[in-house]
Design a protein around this motif. Structure first.
Motif, short mmCIF file in Angstrom:
data_model
loop_
_atom_site.label_atom_id
_atom_site.label_comp_id
_atom_site.label_asym_id
_atom_site.label_seq_id
_atom_site.Cartn_x
_atom_site.Cartn_y
_atom_site.Cartn_z
N THR A 1 0.86 -1.17 0.00
CA THR A 1 0.00 0.00 0.00
C THR A 1 0.91 1.23 0.00
O THR A 1 1.90 1.24 0.71
N THR B 1 -2.12 9.01 -6.42
CA THR B 1 -2.72 8.44 -7.63
C THR B 1 -1.74 8.52 -8.80
O THR B 1 -1.50 7.53 -9.50
N ASN C 1 -6.32 2.84 -12.32
CA ASN C 1 -7.18 3.74 -11.58
C ASN C 1 -7.07 3.45 -10.08
O ASN C 1 -7.97 2.86 -9.49
N SER D 1 -7.14 3.02 -6.23
CA SER D 1 -8.14 3.37 -5.22
C SER D 1 -7.45 4.10 -4.06
O SER D 1 -6.33 3.76 -3.68
N VAL D 2 -8.14 5.11 -3.56
CA VAL D 2 -7.58 5.95 -2.50
C VAL D 2 -8.45 5.82 -1.25
O VAL D 2 -9.67 5.96 -1.32
N GLY D 3 -7.82 5.53 -0.11
CA GLY D 3 -8.53 5.50 1.17
C GLY D 3 -8.08 6.65 2.05
O GLY D 3 -6.93 7.07 1.99
N ASN E 1 -10.56 7.92 -7.68
CA ASN E 1 -11.20 6.65 -7.32
C ASN E 1 -11.17 6.52 -5.80
O ASN E 1 -10.38 5.76 -5.24
N PHE E 2 -12.06 7.28 -5.14
CA PHE E 2 -12.06 7.35 -3.67
C PHE E 2 -12.86 6.19 -3.10
O PHE E 2 -14.05 6.04 -3.34
N TYR E 3 -12.17 5.37 -2.32
CA TYR E 3 -12.82 4.19 -1.73
C TYR E 3 -13.67 4.57 -0.53
O TYR E 3 -14.69 3.96 -0.24
N LYS F 1 -6.51 -3.29 1.05
CA LYS F 1 -7.85 -2.95 0.58
C LYS F 1 -7.82 -1.84 -0.46
O LYS F 1 -8.63 -1.84 -1.38
N VAL F 2 -6.91 -0.89 -0.28
CA VAL F 2 -6.79 0.22 -1.24
C VAL F 2 -5.34 0.35 -1.71
O VAL F 2 -4.42 -0.16 -1.06
N ASN F 3 -5.14 1.04 -2.82
CA ASN F 3 -3.79 1.24 -3.33
C ASN F 3 -3.06 2.36 -2.61
O ASN F 3 -1.85 2.30 -2.41
#
Lengths: 341, 341
Positions: free
Chosen positions: A139, A163, A174, A176-178, A206-208, A220-222
């Motif tokens: 991550t 991103t 794309n 994902s952003v947490g 790409n907001f998680y 879970k997110v990048n």
């Protein structure tokens, strides 16, 4: 490709940075290393090494050293001949494609920012690093300590930079952003985080949504975004826990003769485990948002670890991190603008 | 001694809370357990258990349940017949010496605070828990999530409460207090933390200075103080990393026949390691600063883990945590006053 290395930085300095850089130059024939620091000291460190690809090893003298305890303004204003300064100047002047230091983080960031300036649309640069996940991947987390007090807008910019980093270097289409928070609901958290959640929700990223502390390591997110105060504390806590774990494993396998024997039998497994959990593999943080590629190694890095950070800098240059980041930034900002209007 | 238990709380609820409570009552003959929740459901859960010390097991009916997702105001204003409410009311009315829940943390804190009120000199209660250290002992950390936005004065009060807790329950004479920060120098950190550092420095507490994330787990200080946003994220990050580690150990010892065999040979060592790193042993957080003894179990606690939290509540009652905290608070506040005047 040329990489400028601050050889004087880090807890150990030359005896780590120089051997790592030479090994790096030996392994990658597409790289020239520019060793920055006190010339005679660098030369004696090189003399201890057998194989040196001399044509691709350059020394640039810098008389001053920024210490780990130097306040930022001393480093910035009083030590303009430091190895940090000179390394960044090499990037600024186009002599190097990237630079790296294992020294004082605050000073390194301040000097890089002062010399290189920030990219259009970025108010504050951030420190981004990879953290391991239990899926085996990583991550990307930022900020890890450059900005202690952040606004919601800063957090949005961190999300944009994270991103761009993943799109450029990791080829994630794309990412994902947490948003690091204390609960999954968007109403949770402190005022800044709540506002950032709302801004991110209405952004084209790409907001998680919110992620909690444990989810940093779940893959879970990048990208995980947080302010530098929280990020730095989480990063160091992670180091502390890792140390506690490996200490416990070592102790238990040495408790008595039987334990020692079973440790011998299990040594291939324990070696694999050690490699897998070796945090040296994750060394090498990016200073994002600057007009140049700047990397930071952990201060306590050993040769192996500093070598990993050098590899990361090379990957960033190879993948045109800077150009791609500028590209992605303008794309995302354009989207943001059309979104807001 | 009587302990009121919210049997409906937690990810699993009755099938964890009831067996754990009955086992607890079996093991400690000085304890009566008051099981609070939907009576017929509690009765059927008890019926599944062989040995029940019936004379010391009491059931108090409560028809409503606060769910994990209930917003605080719903839990506080609309569900006045919940098992949480009734459990805390038992403490308020002197029917129980302590209460415990594994449910929704925010709701549990809000209900406890609403019914019991805070102690003199405490603006906001805090959640304190023990974290393991690599010296084998533990560090007490607070706040772990009750207060997301904190003032320097709140942090001082957390330091006072943590000091009182350790003096009361752990019999540490003069507990050392560290302020969680991103550097050891007092000038580091965000504005609130800087101010708190100065206040703590001039307080009569045994203030060690700043501690960084890794030092939580090094056992350098007895108490680590931080705001609830950072504390909660660190706590959950620690859980995430622990999970990653134990997952990696399991995977590597199952990779192939030889690894599996060496795992069998090493099983006594691995079992010791598992026990040592078992975070269930650290379950049971104190809600400090309230006029009553209130404990919180992790929502995902299993029977073993919930049992540990019950033990912690018993220790708190046995050591007169509440009276001693009030005592220490008035002592420290007197010192603070004489110090300030």
């Amino acid at each position: 490709m040329r990489i400028a290395i601050d050889c004087m930085g880090g807890d150990v300095g030359l005896s780590v940075t120089v051997p790592a850089s030479i090994r790096f130059a030996n392994d990658y024939e597409d790289v020239d290393v520019i060793l920055v620091g006190i010339e005679p000291l660098i030369k004696s460190a090189i003399n201890l090494i057998d194989e040196v690809p001399s044509s691709r090893v350059h020394i640039v003298n810098a008389d001053e050293i920024v210490t780990m305890d130097d306040p930022i303004d001393i480093a910035l204003r009083r030590k303009k001949k430091s190895s940090m300064y000179v390394a960044v100047q090499n990037v600024k002047e186009g002599n190097a494609d990237a630079c790296i230091s294992a020294g004082n983080t605050g000073a390194w960031m301040a000097i890089s920012r002062y010399i290189l300036k920030t990219l259009d649309g970025i108010d504050r640069p951030a420190i981004a690093a990879y953290l391991p996940t239990n899926k085996g991947g990583s991550t990307t987390m930022l900020d890890l300590g450059a900005n202690v007090d952040c606004s919601a807008k800063n957090l949005l910019q961190f999300a944009i930079m994270g991103t761009a980093l993943l799109q450029a270097v990791e080829y994630v289409k794309n990412p994902s952003v947490g948003l690091l928070n204390i609960g999954s609901e968007i109403i949770k958290g402190n005022e800044v985080v709540k506002e950032a959640g709302n801004i991110l929700l209405s952004s084209p990223l790409n907001f998680y949504g919110n992620v909690e502390g444990n989810e940093i390591f779940s893959g879970k997110v990048n990208v995980v975004v947080c302010d530098g105060f929280v990020g730095n504390i989480v990063l160091k806590s992670a180091e502390g826990i890792a140390k506690m774990f490996s200490g416990a494993v070592r102790e238990e396998f040495r408790r008595d003769y039987f334990s020692f024997f079973s440790g011998l039998v299990s040594s291939p497994v324990l070696k694999r485990l050690k490699n897998r959990l070796d945090n040296r593999r994750y060394n090498g943080a990016s200073l994002l948002g600057l007009r140049g590629i700047v990397f930071k190694s952990h201060g306590s890095a050993d040769i192996e670890s500093f070598y990993f950070a050098l590899q990361r800098a090379r990957e960033a240059v190879m993948n045109n991190l800077l150009e791609k980041t500028i590209d992605k930034l303008s794309q995302i900002n354009q989207l943001l603008r059309s979104f807001n209007s």
